[in-house]
Design a protein around this motif. Structure first.
Motif, PDB file in Angstrom:
ATOM      1  N   PHE A 190     -27.722 -34.950 -31.177  1.00 61.74           N
ATOM      2  CA  PHE A 190     -28.174 -34.736 -32.548  1.00 61.74           C
ATOM      3  C   PHE A 190     -27.242 -35.458 -33.526  1.00 61.74           C
ATOM      4  O   PHE A 190     -27.692 -36.152 -34.449  1.00 61.74           O
ATOM      5  CB  PHE A 190     -28.199 -33.245 -32.890  1.00 61.74           C
ATOM      6  CG  PHE A 190     -29.261 -32.451 -32.165  1.00 61.74           C
ATOM      7  CD1 PHE A 190     -30.463 -33.032 -31.788  1.00 61.74           C
ATOM      8  CD2 PHE A 190     -29.053 -31.111 -31.872  1.00 61.74           C
ATOM      9  CE1 PHE A 190     -31.438 -32.290 -31.130  1.00 61.74           C
ATOM     10  CE2 PHE A 190     -30.021 -30.360 -31.225  1.00 61.74           C
ATOM     11  CZ  PHE A 190     -31.218 -30.948 -30.855  1.00 61.74           C
ATOM     12  N   ILE A 191     -25.953 -35.265 -33.333  1.00 62.01           N
ATOM     13  CA  ILE A 191     -24.967 -35.874 -34.230  1.00 62.01           C
ATOM     14  C   ILE A 191     -25.067 -37.395 -34.188  1.00 62.01           C
ATOM     15  O   ILE A 191     -25.020 -38.077 -35.223  1.00 62.01           O
ATOM     16  CB  ILE A 191     -23.552 -35.397 -33.853  1.00 62.01           C
ATOM     17  CG1 ILE A 191     -23.410 -33.895 -34.159  1.00 62.01           C
ATOM     18  CG2 ILE A 191     -22.486 -36.202 -34.594  1.00 62.01           C
ATOM     19  CD1 ILE A 191     -22.172 -33.254 -33.561  1.00 62.01           C
ATOM     20  N   SER A 192     -25.240 -37.927 -32.997  1.00 58.80           N
ATOM     21  CA  SER A 192     -25.354 -39.380 -32.839  1.00 58.80           C
ATOM     22  C   SER A 192     -26.626 -39.908 -33.494  1.00 58.80           C
ATOM     23  O   SER A 192     -26.607 -40.943 -34.183  1.00 58.80           O
ATOM     24  CB  SER A 192     -25.335 -39.744 -31.353  1.00 58.80           C
ATOM     25  OG  SER A 192     -25.508 -41.137 -31.162  1.00 58.80           O
ATOM     26  N   ALA A 193     -27.740 -39.221 -33.296  1.00 56.27           N
ATOM     27  CA  ALA A 193     -29.013 -39.664 -33.870  1.00 56.27           C
ATOM     28  C   ALA A 193     -28.954 -39.685 -35.391  1.00 56.27           C
ATOM     29  O   ALA A 193     -29.577 -40.543 -36.038  1.00 56.27           O
ATOM     30  CB  ALA A 193     -30.145 -38.761 -33.402  1.00 56.27           C
ATOM     31  N   ALA A 194     -28.200 -38.766 -35.974  1.00 55.88           N
ATOM     32  CA  ALA A 194     -28.110 -38.671 -37.434  1.00 55.88           C
ATOM     33  C   ALA A 194     -27.145 -39.684 -38.028  1.00 55.88           C
ATOM     34  O   ALA A 194     -27.089 -39.835 -39.261  1.00 55.88           O
ATOM     35  CB  ALA A 194     -27.694 -37.257 -37.843  1.00 55.88           C
ATOM     36  N   ARG A 195     -26.371 -40.367 -37.200  1.00 57.98           N
ATOM     37  CA  ARG A 195     -25.488 -41.456 -37.638  1.00 57.98           C
ATOM     38  C   ARG A 195     -24.576 -41.047 -38.804  1.00 57.98           C
ATOM     39  O   ARG A 195     -24.458 -41.741 -39.813  1.00 57.98           O
ATOM     40  CB  ARG A 195     -26.307 -42.686 -38.022  1.00 57.98           C
ATOM     41  CG  ARG A 195     -27.217 -43.192 -36.908  1.00 57.98           C
ATOM     42  CD  ARG A 195     -27.757 -44.589 -37.203  1.00 57.98           C
ATOM     43  NE  ARG A 195     -28.469 -44.688 -38.446  1.00 57.98           N
ATOM     44  CZ  ARG A 195     -29.748 -44.355 -38.632  1.00 57.98           C
ATOM     45  NH1 ARG A 195     -30.470 -43.875 -37.608  1.00 57.98           N
ATOM     46  NH2 ARG A 195     -30.336 -44.499 -39.808  1.00 57.98           N
ATOM     47  N   GLY A 196     -23.951 -39.897 -38.659  1.00 59.45           N
ATOM     48  CA  GLY A 196     -23.020 -39.449 -39.684  1.00 59.45           C
ATOM     49  C   GLY A 196     -23.663 -38.758 -40.864  1.00 59.45           C
ATOM     50  O   GLY A 196     -22.962 -38.380 -41.809  1.00 59.45           O
ATOM     51  N   GLN A 197     -24.973 -38.553 -40.836  1.00 59.15           N
ATOM     52  CA  GLN A 197     -25.673 -37.954 -41.968  1.00 59.15           C
ATOM     53  C   GLN A 197     -26.000 -36.471 -41.765  1.00 59.15           C
ATOM     54  O   GLN A 197     -26.561 -35.853 -42.666  1.00 59.15           O
ATOM     55  CB  GLN A 197     -26.963 -38.727 -42.248  1.00 59.15           C
ATOM     56  CG  GLN A 197     -26.754 -40.181 -42.586  1.00 59.15           C
ATOM     57  CD  GLN A 197     -25.891 -40.388 -43.820  1.00 59.15           C
ATOM     58  OE1 GLN A 197     -25.911 -39.572 -44.736  1.00 59.15           O
ATOM     59  NE2 GLN A 197     -25.122 -41.462 -43.854  1.00 59.15           N
ATOM     60  N   LEU A 198     -25.678 -35.906 -40.592  1.00 60.66           N
ATOM     61  CA  LEU A 198     -25.883 -34.469 -40.386  1.00 60.66           C
ATOM     62  C   LEU A 198     -24.790 -33.729 -41.143  1.00 60.66           C
ATOM     63  O   LEU A 198     -23.607 -33.900 -40.861  1.00 60.66           O
ATOM     64  CB  LEU A 198     -25.826 -34.135 -38.891  1.00 60.66           C
ATOM     65  CG  LEU A 198     -26.160 -32.689 -38.515  1.00 60.66           C
ATOM     66  CD1 LEU A 198     -27.563 -32.300 -38.953  1.00 60.66           C
ATOM     67  CD2 LEU A 198     -26.000 -32.484 -37.000  1.00 60.66           C
ATOM     68  N   ARG A 199     -25.187 -32.926 -42.112  1.00 59.91           N
ATOM     69  CA  ARG A 199     -24.223 -32.257 -42.988  1.00 59.91           C
ATOM     70  C   ARG A 199     -24.017 -30.782 -42.640  1.00 59.91           C
ATOM     71  O   ARG A 199     -22.902 -30.279 -42.743  1.00 59.91           O
ATOM     72  CB  ARG A 199     -24.686 -32.359 -44.444  1.00 59.91           C
ATOM     73  CG  ARG A 199     -24.801 -33.785 -44.956  1.00 59.91           C
ATOM     74  CD  ARG A 199     -23.438 -34.406 -45.215  1.00 59.91           C
ATOM     75  NE  ARG A 199     -23.581 -35.763 -45.722  1.00 59.91           N
ATOM     76  CZ  ARG A 199     -23.185 -36.842 -45.070  1.00 59.91           C
ATOM     77  NH1 ARG A 199     -22.616 -36.720 -43.878  1.00 59.91           N
ATOM     78  NH2 ARG A 199     -23.338 -38.035 -45.595  1.00 59.91           N
ATOM     79  N   THR A 200     -25.085 -30.071 -42.267  1.00 58.77           N
ATOM     80  CA  THR A 200     -24.959 -28.658 -41.913  1.00 58.77           C
ATOM     81  C   THR A 200     -25.868 -28.352 -40.733  1.00 58.77           C
ATOM     82  O   THR A 200     -26.869 -29.040 -40.504  1.00 58.77           O
ATOM     83  CB  THR A 200     -25.328 -27.730 -43.088  1.00 58.77           C
ATOM     84  OG1 THR A 200     -26.707 -27.878 -43.404  1.00 58.77           O
ATOM     85  CG2 THR A 200     -24.496 -28.027 -44.321  1.00 58.77           C
ATOM     86  N   MET A 201     -25.512 -27.293 -40.005  1.00 60.14           N
ATOM     87  CA  MET A 201     -26.339 -26.850 -38.877  1.00 60.14           C
ATOM     88  C   MET A 201     -26.266 -25.337 -38.771  1.00 60.14           C
ATOM     89  O   MET A 201     -25.177 -24.746 -38.764  1.00 60.14           O
ATOM     90  CB  MET A 201     -25.866 -27.479 -37.571  1.00 60.14           C
ATOM     91  CG  MET A 201     -26.750 -27.127 -36.379  1.00 60.14           C
ATOM     92  SD  MET A 201     -26.227 -27.999 -34.877  1.00 60.14           S
ATOM     93  CE  MET A 201     -27.588 -27.589 -33.777  1.00 60.14           C
ATOM     94  N   THR A 202     -27.431 -24.708 -38.707  1.00 58.26           N
ATOM     95  CA  THR A 202     -27.516 -23.263 -38.556  1.00 58.26           C
ATOM     96  C   THR A 202     -27.382 -22.883 -37.087  1.00 58.26           C
ATOM     97  O   THR A 202     -27.988 -23.515 -36.219  1.00 58.26           O
ATOM     98  CB  THR A 202     -28.847 -22.743 -39.106  1.00 58.26           C
ATOM     99  OG1 THR A 202     -29.001 -23.180 -40.461  1.00 58.26           O
ATOM    100  CG2 THR A 202     -28.906 -21.226 -39.060  1.00 58.26           C
ATOM    101  N   TYR A 203     -26.607 -21.838 -36.810  1.00 55.31           N
ATOM    102  CA  TYR A 203     -26.370 -21.396 -35.436  1.00 55.31           C
ATOM    103  C   TYR A 203     -26.205 -19.883 -35.416  1.00 55.31           C
ATOM    104  O   TYR A 203     -25.866 -19.251 -36.431  1.00 55.31           O
ATOM    105  CB  TYR A 203     -25.095 -22.050 -34.876  1.00 55.31           C
ATOM    106  CG  TYR A 203     -23.833 -21.444 -35.476  1.00 55.31           C
ATOM    107  CD1 TYR A 203     -23.083 -20.496 -34.772  1.00 55.31           C
ATOM    108  CD2 TYR A 203     -23.430 -21.764 -36.769  1.00 55.31           C
ATOM    109  CE1 TYR A 203     -21.961 -19.909 -35.336  1.00 55.31           C
ATOM    110  CE2 TYR A 203     -22.310 -21.180 -37.339  1.00 55.31           C
ATOM    111  CZ  TYR A 203     -21.579 -20.254 -36.626  1.00 55.31           C
ATOM    112  OH  TYR A 203     -20.481 -19.666 -37.191  1.00 55.31           O
ATOM    113  N   ALA A 204     -26.445 -19.275 -34.252  1.00 54.29           N
ATOM    114  CA  ALA A 204     -26.234 -17.836 -34.056  1.00 54.29           C
ATOM    115  C   ALA A 204     -24.929 -17.645 -33.277  1.00 54.29           C
ATOM    116  O   ALA A 204     -24.809 -18.135 -32.154  1.00 54.29           O
ATOM    117  CB  ALA A 204     -27.397 -17.223 -33.292  1.00 54.29           C
ATOM    118  N   PRO A 205     -23.940 -16.952 -33.834  1.00 54.23           N
ATOM    119  CA  PRO A 205     -22.619 -16.879 -33.208  1.00 54.23           C
ATOM    120  C   PRO A 205     -22.545 -16.070 -31.926  1.00 54.23           C
ATOM    121  O   PRO A 205     -21.592 -16.229 -31.158  1.00 54.23           O
ATOM    122  CB  PRO A 205     -21.747 -16.244 -34.295  1.00 54.23           C
ATOM    123  CG  PRO A 205     -22.690 -15.506 -35.164  1.00 54.23           C
ATOM    124  CD  PRO A 205     -23.965 -16.297 -35.147  1.00 54.23           C
TER     125      PRO A 205
END
Length: 433
Positions: A190-205
């Motif tokens: 995911f991070i690679s596909a976004a090429r540095g443009q992924l800013r936030t990600m929702t997750y369940a801890p």
């Protein structure tokens, strides 16, 4: 030249030609000078509505914001005098937006996404972060790559992944077929596909591997956002603290995590089972997290909104729309990722289960609702512009009326409607949702 805000504004090319005619080369182009009452300050030390303010727009930036007496027009400058009761505020920033005007970012092509973003800009949301709901991994990878192009262009401010590492018990409108435990290999894709443009990600801890995921996100400049979770108060508190530590260690300008649409997608607080919500409130009160609030009068009761502003303070709240394709349009049938959504009376619900499926309001709608709920306009703008800018690590560039910041602003009527919208120094045609 003095114009009324209701009159059409000339293009930059016309301004440059006029400047040249008056002996100024295009590099010393004509400016736009707005005069009137403006919301000045950074929202941390306290933004205030101040009269006799001049806001000077030079190209795509503000070159001056301060007392009007200190500014004298040059030949070719355009002066805009605000009408009585009108105020200038910084452009609004939406950290959580799945689309609008018939477009779903989770399935749109580039042309459709561009059309939606430009329409949202014209409502006064001059900075938009494109959000994706949980879908098949290949769909997410495709859309991340597609939307990264628009982010690199500057049309969107970055990307937000709402899933797929979420709790099925609190999935809300997320399609449970594609939910999964944190997978670091997939997260790296995911991070690679976004090429540095992924800013936030929702997750369940509470999911296995969530701590390692939080560390990976922070290392790659992605702000972890706790949400869609059924975790305990201890799990939520520990995860938020861990996320903050990783963000600080990574040297990110945004040094605190966020909470995805507080109250929604998590267990309600009970006096014998306080749930994640209690830990999120404590973290926000201490300044250790910024909580998203959807103040559309559907996701949250207005009394609760007023309570949150009193208890947490505007500096710890980020207003978000969570808007989907129906924003700006009439009731009907729409799409949210892989799911069909029915909108009736402005409320979006999954056709299959009836769960609320995103919002249909704009950021300016949220500002009005927040003020009606009892918050001051200053506090509402702090949460709709200043705090989101801080989450993006761009507090000096956007979300503020200040010299050197991007020339994004709204001229509001006394009813808090958009009389004029400017983005990057260009006037847009205001749109009402």
């Amino acid at each position: 030249m003095t114009i009324n805000p209701a009159q059409p504004h000339r293009t930059q090319a016309e301004a440059d030609r006029s400047s040249a005619q008056h002996g100024h080369p295009a590099g010393d182009r004509a400016r736009t000078i707005l005069r009137g009452t403006a919301l000045r300050g950074d929202g941390v030390n306290g933004a205030r509505l101040l009269g006799d303010t001049a806001v000077v727009v030079d190209g795509e930036e503000f070159s001056y914001v301060g007392p009007g007496s200190a500014v004298s027009p040059r030949p070719g400058d355009v002066t805009v005098e605000l009408a009585a009761g009108e105020v200038m505020i910084p452009g609004l920033i939406d950290l959580h937006c799945h689309g609008g005007y018939g477009v779903d970012f989770s399935g749109a092509d580039a042309q459709e996404a561009r059309r939606a973003v430009e329409a949202l800009h014209a409502t006064g949301t001059t900075t938009v972060m494109a959000s994706l709901v949980t879908s098949a991994p290949q769909t997410l990878l495709r859309q991340l790559a597609l939307l990264a192009d628009l982010a690199e262009e500057g049309l969107v401010a970055g990307l937000h992944l709402e899933g797929p590492f979420l709790a099925e018990a609190r999935c809300g409108a997320q399609d449970p077929r594609w939910l999964r435990d944190p997978d670091l290999g997939l997260a790296r894709e995911f991070i690679s596909a976004a090429r540095g443009q992924l800013r936030t990600m929702t997750y369940a801890p509470e999911l296995p591997g969530a701590a390692a995921l939080v560390e990976l996100l922070a290392e790659n400049g992605v702000v972890p956002s706790l949400g869609h979770t059924a975790c305990s108060p201890a799990e939520a508190g520990q995860s938020l603290e861990l996320a903050r530590e990783f963000l600080v260690t990574s040297g990110l300008p945004a040094a605190r995590p966020t909470v995805t649409h507080l109250f929604n997608g998590m267990d309600p607080m009970h006096h014998r089972a306080p749930g994640a919500l209690s830990a999120c409130l404590r973290a926000a009160k201490a300044g250790g997290a910024a909580v998203e609030l959807i103040t559309d009068n559907t996701h949250l009761d207005p009394y609760l909104v007023g309570t949150m502003f009193e208890l947490l303070g505007a500096q710890n709240i980020a207003l978000v729309t969570d808007s989907m394709a129906a924003a700006g349009l009439a009731d009907g049938q729409y799409q949210l990722g892989p799911s069909e959504v029915t909108v009736r009376d402005g409320v979006a619900r999954l056709a299959s289960t009836g769960s609320i499926a995103g919002g249909t309001a704009t950021m300016l709608d949220l500002v009005r609702n927040t003020v009606r709920a009892g918050a001051s306009l200053e506090d509402a703008i702090t949460s709709a512009a200043v705090v989101p800018a801080g989450v993006l690590g761009r507090g000096r560039e956007i979300g503020v009326l200040a010299a050197g910041a991007a020339a994004d602003l709204l001229v509001l009527t006394p009813a808090l409607e958009a009389a004029r919208v400017m983005r990057r120094g260009q006037w847009l045609v205001p749109q009402q949702a």
